[in-house]
Design an enzyme around this catalytic site. Structure first.
Site, PDB file in Angstrom:
ATOM      1  N   ALA A   1      38.240  47.402  39.416  1.00  5.97           N
ATOM      2  CA  ALA A   1      37.185  46.662  38.726  1.00  5.97           C
ATOM      3  C   ALA A   1      37.610  45.242  38.379  1.00  5.97           C
ATOM      4  CB  ALA A   1      36.803  47.407  37.447  1.00  5.97           C
ATOM      5  N   LYS A   2      38.926  45.006  38.307  1.00  7.42           N
ATOM      6  CA  LYS A   2      39.467  43.675  37.983  1.00  7.42           C
ATOM      7  C   LYS A   2      38.801  43.085  36.743  1.00  7.42           C
ATOM      8  CE  LYS A   2      41.005  42.958  42.735  1.00  7.42           C
ATOM      9  NZ  LYS A   2      40.359  44.070  43.465  1.00  7.42           N
ATOM     10  N   ARG A   3      38.676  43.908  35.691  1.00 10.99           N
ATOM     11  CA  ARG A   3      38.036  43.459  34.472  1.00 10.99           C
ATOM     12  C   ARG A   3      39.020  42.752  33.557  1.00 10.99           C
ATOM     13  NH1 ARG A   3      34.262  44.845  37.464  1.00 10.99           N
ATOM     14  NH2 ARG A   3      32.551  46.197  36.820  1.00 10.99           N
TER      15      ARG A   3
ATOM     16  N   ASP B   1      37.242  38.723  42.935  1.00 14.01           N
ATOM     17  CA  ASP B   1      37.906  39.652  43.851  1.00 14.01           C
ATOM     18  C   ASP B   1      38.061  38.940  45.187  1.00 14.01           C
ATOM     19  OD1 ASP B   1      38.743  42.078  45.229  1.00 14.01           O
ATOM     20  OD2 ASP B   1      37.741  43.190  43.655  1.00 14.01           O
TER      21      ASP B   1
END
Lengths: 273, 273
Positions: B95-97, A99
């Protein structure tokens, strides 16, 4: 744990096996479900039965997040157990995080400080300032996704960028990041033929190789092209070991599978000497 | 929440504001630290004061993971509160999963089913089979990282791949994913000049735009190039709103900042009619 200590452990145990703790309540032996914390009970018994055969454990965080608070509790107990009982084991939070700067620092603190993992897997898409906050923890390792073992790897990772595959650009660019000597890279075993070229770009860094076993990669192929003079490989197996049996003998079955891989690794390590 | 319902909410509230709940115990008003759950107390008061001015809330999951079990508990309480008290609000798990298929399904279940978020942000590096497990939840939205607002975006995202910037390849390739109509994309406001080209590739999808305010992006620039006939924009502000004051008046200060943005958005929406 330093890279040097990891290399020593590999030679001491004649193994560069990493065991993936992808613990799924639908796949563990049903008799464990009556336990108060079935996830931790399962992990603990697998760890106790296999710790002498491997040098690393890698819980994939998705499996714990899927169970909410109970999952996080089981993850905390698992890493605390590993750090207390088996401090010579290298621990990997397979989280694939990444991130903008200050937010990556949050993830780094969560996994490196609060949970005391030795390393974490990180996705490269957001670039330098999303990766360096992890590398800022100089006593830890950051494991960057390079070439993954899944089919979707061909969507972007192998596509040409300025005449060069994206994963190669990721490898080369990341070498310029601050404290890049603490980088390791994820390279799927299903892409073993790519390993020689990867070794040209990152001759010294460790590679974390998933996909041996259940996903079809070959251990000897990976070693042939991926090993360096310091071994430089951590080969992960998850389902093939931890779900070798769903019956009362699951612990023995897991140890047997781990032993098979460790024996193959012992033979590969002899070639180095 | 369907896209159509989101568009209706935007017109009803004259706002396409998303408020980022990046709740940091070191930045919230110190008098809240004596509360039993300061994170939830802060979130609840911000939500109560701003819900009529925005259409979405976006907790960045890193901020909650950083506090371990307590963080997860606060996240669970926050999303439960939003879903119960303000069901017309669109919720985003930032969450940028992204992981191999069966593992992405785990993350999808965690955020879509257990926590009941309407959407999640996902990293594209691992390709199709890491994104489609999220898209398989057809009543939810998957928000793919395209061009992020940070400096590191220039490491890979803007590099040319087969003569085309990687983020464009991500946009184009993802259009072919199953259920791609439920895709939204992250495009940083600091890259507003890229928006016209992005709109050419994805004319209909919503764009989630972070980086207005604290990170320096301009709202009018973003609207000029990024808006489509259905608005098609969710503009996020986090720190500029939630940390407008660290004193007892933090709720009023946050509402004031949200109102300022909402008023600008009302003017932009009038241009559509």
């Amino acid at each position: 744990m330093t890279t040097q200590q990891l290399i020593e452990q590999i030679h001491l145990k004649n193994s560069f096996l990493c065991i993936g703790l992808d613990t799924d309540l639908e796949k563990i032996p049903p008799h464990l479900l009556k336990e108060e914390d079935p996830i931790f009970t399962f992990n603990k018994s697998i760890i106790d039965a296999t710790h002498h055969l491997c040098v690393a454990y890698k819980p994939n965080i998705a499996f714990y997040e899927a169970y909410g608070l109970k999952g996080w509790q089981a993850l905390e107990k698992t890493i605390a157990y590993l750090n207390k009982e088996y401090p010579d084991i290298f621990t990997i939070a397979d989280a694939k995080r990444g991130d903008i700067g200050n937010t990556s620092t949050r993830y780094a603190k969560a996994f490196f400080e609060d949970l005391s993992f030795d390393s974490i897997t990180v996705a490269p898409y957001m670039g330098k300032d999303s990766v360096e906050p992890f590398l800022a923890f100089t006593d830890k390792h950051t494991i960057l996704l390079a070439l993954t073992s899944n089919e979707g790897a061909y969507d972007f990772q192998t596509k040409l960028m300025d005449g060069k595959a994206l994963y190669k650009t990721v490898l080369e660019t990341s070498k310029g990041y601050t404290n890049s000597k603490n980088l390791m890279y994820v390279v799927g075993a299903t892409k073993a033929s790519y390993l020689a070229e990867i070794r040209n770009i990152v001759p010294d860094n460790f590679l974390l190789v998933p996909g041996v076993g259940a996903q079809g990669g070959s251990l000897s192929e990976v070693c042939k092209y991926g090993m360096n003079k310091n071994v430089g490989l951590l080969i992960n197996s998850s389902r093939g070991i931890i779900y070798a049996s769903r019956k009362e003998d699951y612990v023995q079955a897991a140890a047997k599978k781990a032993k098979e891989l460790q024996s193959q690794m012992t033979r590969e390590l002899k070639k180095l000497k």
